[in-house]
Design a protein around this motif. Structure first.
Motif, short mmCIF file in Angstrom:
data_model
loop_
_atom_site.label_atom_id
_atom_site.label_comp_id
_atom_site.label_asym_id
_atom_site.label_seq_id
_atom_site.Cartn_x
_atom_site.Cartn_y
_atom_site.Cartn_z
N GLU A 1 24.28 40.56 50.23
CA GLU A 1 23.02 39.91 49.87
C GLU A 1 21.98 40.15 50.97
O GLU A 1 20.80 40.39 50.69
CB GLU A 1 23.28 38.41 49.67
N GLN B 1 39.53 29.35 49.79
CA GLN B 1 39.67 28.05 50.45
C GLN B 1 40.47 27.09 49.59
O GLN B 1 41.32 26.34 50.07
CB GLN B 1 38.29 27.45 50.76
N GLU C 1 30.24 39.20 50.49
CA GLU C 1 29.17 38.95 49.54
C GLU C 1 27.87 38.56 50.25
O GLU C 1 26.78 39.00 49.87
CB GLU C 1 29.58 37.83 48.57
N GLN C 2 28.01 37.75 51.31
CA GLN C 2 26.81 37.36 52.06
C GLN C 2 26.16 38.57 52.71
O GLN C 2 24.94 38.72 52.72
CB GLN C 2 27.17 36.32 53.12
N ILE D 1 29.11 29.63 49.32
CA ILE D 1 28.95 30.89 48.59
C ILE D 1 30.18 31.07 47.67
O ILE D 1 31.31 30.87 48.12
CB ILE D 1 28.92 32.05 49.61
N SER D 2 29.94 31.46 46.43
CA SER D 2 31.04 31.56 45.45
C SER D 2 32.25 32.33 45.98
O SER D 2 33.39 31.88 45.84
CB SER D 2 30.57 32.28 44.19
N ALA D 3 31.99 33.47 46.57
CA ALA D 3 33.08 34.37 46.92
C ALA D 3 34.12 33.70 47.82
O ALA D 3 35.30 34.00 47.74
CB ALA D 3 32.53 35.60 47.60
N GLY D 4 33.70 32.80 48.69
CA GLY D 4 34.66 32.22 49.63
C GLY D 4 35.46 31.05 49.08
O GLY D 4 36.47 30.65 49.64
N ILE D 5 34.98 30.50 47.97
CA ILE D 5 35.52 29.23 47.52
C ILE D 5 36.98 29.34 47.07
O ILE D 5 37.81 28.53 47.47
CB ILE D 5 34.67 28.66 46.35
N GLY E 1 34.28 35.03 51.81
CA GLY E 1 32.87 34.88 51.48
C GLY E 1 31.96 35.85 52.21
O GLY E 1 30.80 36.03 51.83
#
Lengths: 485, 485
Positions: free
Chosen positions: A301, B298, A297-298, B291-295, A294
């Motif tokens: 942003e 996981q 991407e953060q 955040i979408s990217a990390g999901i 994640g």
């Protein structure tokens, strides 16, 4: 008659020495000088004695002795507190907890550790880092300050935006009460434990309700990854807007720090310069942590938000070494003021994030009005401001002027719906400013609680609450009103 | 003489009616029957009257009247509490807060909302969802329970593993104290506000320290993405190990729920069956957000952990609709027991996560010993267990047996270093079990605090603490010991 080794006939000193051993008491004036203040150096008072207990039972015996003989007393950790909580205003017997510095147990499976109060904050993380764990609250003084002191002040730190302050990491306390009784308070790790929240009440009570002798803390797993951004802004208003926009984007950075021009001048003149431009109005230091996937991407942003707010330059730390240098530079922040001013006063106000530009403008005005430079370092993410008032104590009247300017900054924070301390505590420094945010009745509700735990007020008296006056009158009126009902 | 419309000569009723208006008081027996208990239905008592104030001033007037005339009183929200906190044990005047249900303000920029105590939990999220925000604490009763009641009980919910319980989301309270005084308590959104933590003390005090009339809550930005996993295990020990392994992997799921075989039988017989296999020992419902990217990463890690622990089947929700069905199924959990048993008793113990298999085995033994089925639904991530004791109140003696079995489950939780409630409160249900986790001295420290706020003990008396007995003696001894010093 003095006992062998003790050069005094003072009965209290002799009796206290019997509890801790002759080696573990200081009572001569030259020895006491080192204990006349803590990190808040404007007020100084000599203690009656300093004793160094080795365990809970010795603390309890000392407290019982003081309680029975009417001696004022207080606890002291590393003495790094910034609001004067460990200053012996009334010639207290200081109970120094530095000998009680054992790491008693670590339970990785249930994520808990038990420490004595004198255990140094950073040592806890250092002790468990190799297993992949850490202790979250990280005040800038963490290399020196003790976890007992952190509990007393409910200490924060740069990474508290995401992880919360000390109170969010305390699972249990052993406390010697002001009458010498030993109390165990524990949530057993439960978010909503039964009964009243005594743990929350004790944490942050600034050493006025009891003396903590054992602490069960929560430990956390190291985040899988971290990335750190440095952003330079020509205009402080753009930096402030970037802070708001990052939070609005739903990102919760681990840290989101801001420094203004004067603060940058200071840190660049201190031990760890990193070459920040001197002509910008503000910099942001932003850290994101969590699961690797994640993070990128953060960060993207965050970079985009900064660019939209006209950032002059923005960069991501390219190595752990670079990240470390940026943080070392930031963490010298307060001390760095010594490089550009003979003296400085740290303030600790909190404001709603949205009021940042307005408050900075008003602090600027205060600076002009008092003719003193004020630099600003803040945990911008949670609106915790540290205005640093620069002054020269050798110039007659300037200390008083600095104190007034600091108080005026806190008044501004209170005015916009914020408050007078975010992490340093009230101590003796801000006790009169408590009136900016609490009514008489609200202060009485608190001193009534103190009376339950500390009825003789021998423990750390004269701190945290404004001097009696109007409050005492109101209390009398209220009590009479109740009677006449 | 009765006033027009009121058919009574009872002076207290007439006077209370003057405060709220004749329309807004109940005092006739048939009307009072609906208020003889809350969600804990084993004890029933009739109130003296039920009044429905419209605003803070009316609450204060009612309280002042009760205080002046020695009438016991208590506050009530939606009456969904599970530990009997709103039961009028002493024939209290019930102050129902259901009319005070306004959403007073929403400040998205600073992430705050102000509500009245009767505002329903789920309505807050519904009011701000279209702007991308929500209120985190989500007890299963959230469609009905009020935020005032949530504050009293420090309510939790399935998503509290990641986001914390009510106390972590309260920024300020307006409280009518037991003498009718109105107190404003606020942190102004500051993690470490000055003074003692009264906000923490009031939150979760189960309506024994004051009546909350206004609440400032923290609101959160909706997570960018959510994913939900359902995993079926043949062995409960494998499921428990998966829970530990997920947490050890450094993942903090938004929710991590477990149900055992009997619980599955119940939810499949209730309103929202989803076709869980009936022959498994345990299922896990796991949700990750952020955040979408990390999901995705996981989720993959969670799937891998489950497979390593011999999961029979594991799947990821393929749509918001499927996710919703899984949650509806889980959230019927307690009520669903009604489908497989005439009566049931909900317990609410907490244990260290690592003790899960041991505790489940011991609960099984209790079930055999008492000859009563016990199903288990738990917030496994934070070790908060809900053993549901199934019984038939029509069978003489079975209610008492169920109460004893429930108490035995709590004793097990206390034995392994846990505690007796995680989110439902103590109320009247568990007040004697407080002795499992608190010493006499620790209980006295708490009742002393109650005395500060509630000196006449007219407000919600007989709750939260065990009946006096040994405690009262100890208190006398302690007071005498202090005197003789």
């Amino acid at each position: 008659m003095a006992r062998k080794g003790l050069q005094t006939t003072d009965k209290d000193i002799i009796n206290l020495a019997k509890i801790v051993g002759e080696k573990w008491i200081l009572y001569k004036r030259p020895d006491l000088l080192a204990y006349d203040c803590d990190g808040f150096t404007i007020h100084k008072h000599l203690p009656r004695a300093v004793v160094f207990p080795d365990n809970t039972e010795e603390v309890a015996e000392i407290v019982k002795y003081c309680d029975a003989h009417g001696l004022p007393f207080l606890a002291r950790g590393a003495g790094t507190g910034l609001s004067g909580g460990a200053i012996p205003l009334n010639g207290e017997v200081i109970i120094s907890l530095v000998k009680m510095k054992r790491l008693l147990s670590v339970d990785l499976e249930n994520r808990r550790a038990v420490v004595e109060p004198g255990f140094v904050n950073l040592k806890l993380t250092n002790s468990i880092a190799h297993k992949g764990y850490y202790y979250a609250p990280d005040p800038s003084s963490q290399y020196a300050c003790t976890i007992g002191g952190n509990v007393a002040e409910n200490a924060g730190g740069a990474h508290c935006l995401k992880y919360g302050v000390t109170t969010n990491h305390i699972l249990g306390l052993e406390v010697v009460m002001p009458n010498g009784e030993i109390l165990e308070i524990s949530t057993n790790g439960v978010p909503d434990a039964p009964g009243y929240d005594l743990l929350g009440l004790l944490t942050g009570s600034e050493g006025t309700l009891g003396i903590v002798t054992k602490i069960t803390v929560r430990i956390l797993k190291n985040p899988e990854a971290k990335q750190t951004v440095l952003a330079y802004f020509d205009k402080v208003s753009d930096g402030s807007q970037a802070v708001s926009d990052i939070i609005s984007a739903g990102i919760v950075p681990a840290a989101l720090e801001m420094m203004d021009k004067t603060a940058i001048e200071g840190v660049e003149a201190a031990a760890f310069p990193v070459g920040h431009p001197r002509d910008i109005e503000a910099l942001l230091l932003i850290e994101v942590d969590g699961i690797s996937a994640g993070i990128d991407e953060q960060i993207n942003e965050i970079l985009e938000v900064c660019r939209k707010q006209n950032v002059r330059e923005v960069k991501v730390a390219q190595s752990e070494e670079e990240r470390g240098r940026w943080w070392a530079n930031r963490k010298t922040g307060f001390g760095a003021m010594g490089a550009i001013s003979p003296d400085y006063l740290v303030q600790d106000g909190v404001i709603p994030r949205s009021k940042l530009p307005e408050v900075l403008a008003r602090i600027n005005k205060i600076s002009e009005e008092y003719g003193l430079r004020i630099s600003n370092i803040f945990h911008a993410g949670d609106g915790n401001l540290h205005p640093l008032v620069l002054f020269d104590a050798r110039v007659p009247g300037e200390t008083e002027k600095a104190l007034k300017a600091g108080s005026a900054c806190l008044q501004v924070c209170a005015d916009v719906g914020g408050t007078i301390t975010g992490e340093h505590g009230v101590g003796i420094e801000k006790k009169e400013e408590m009136r900016y945010v609490f009514s008489d009745q609200e202060i009485i509700a608190q001193t009534d609680i103190r009376e339950v735990f500390n009825p003789k007020n021998l423990l750390n008296s004269g701190k945290l609450f404004p001097s009696p006056g109007r409050c005492a009158e109101v209390k009398k009126e209220l009590k009479e009103a109740v009677k006449t009902v």
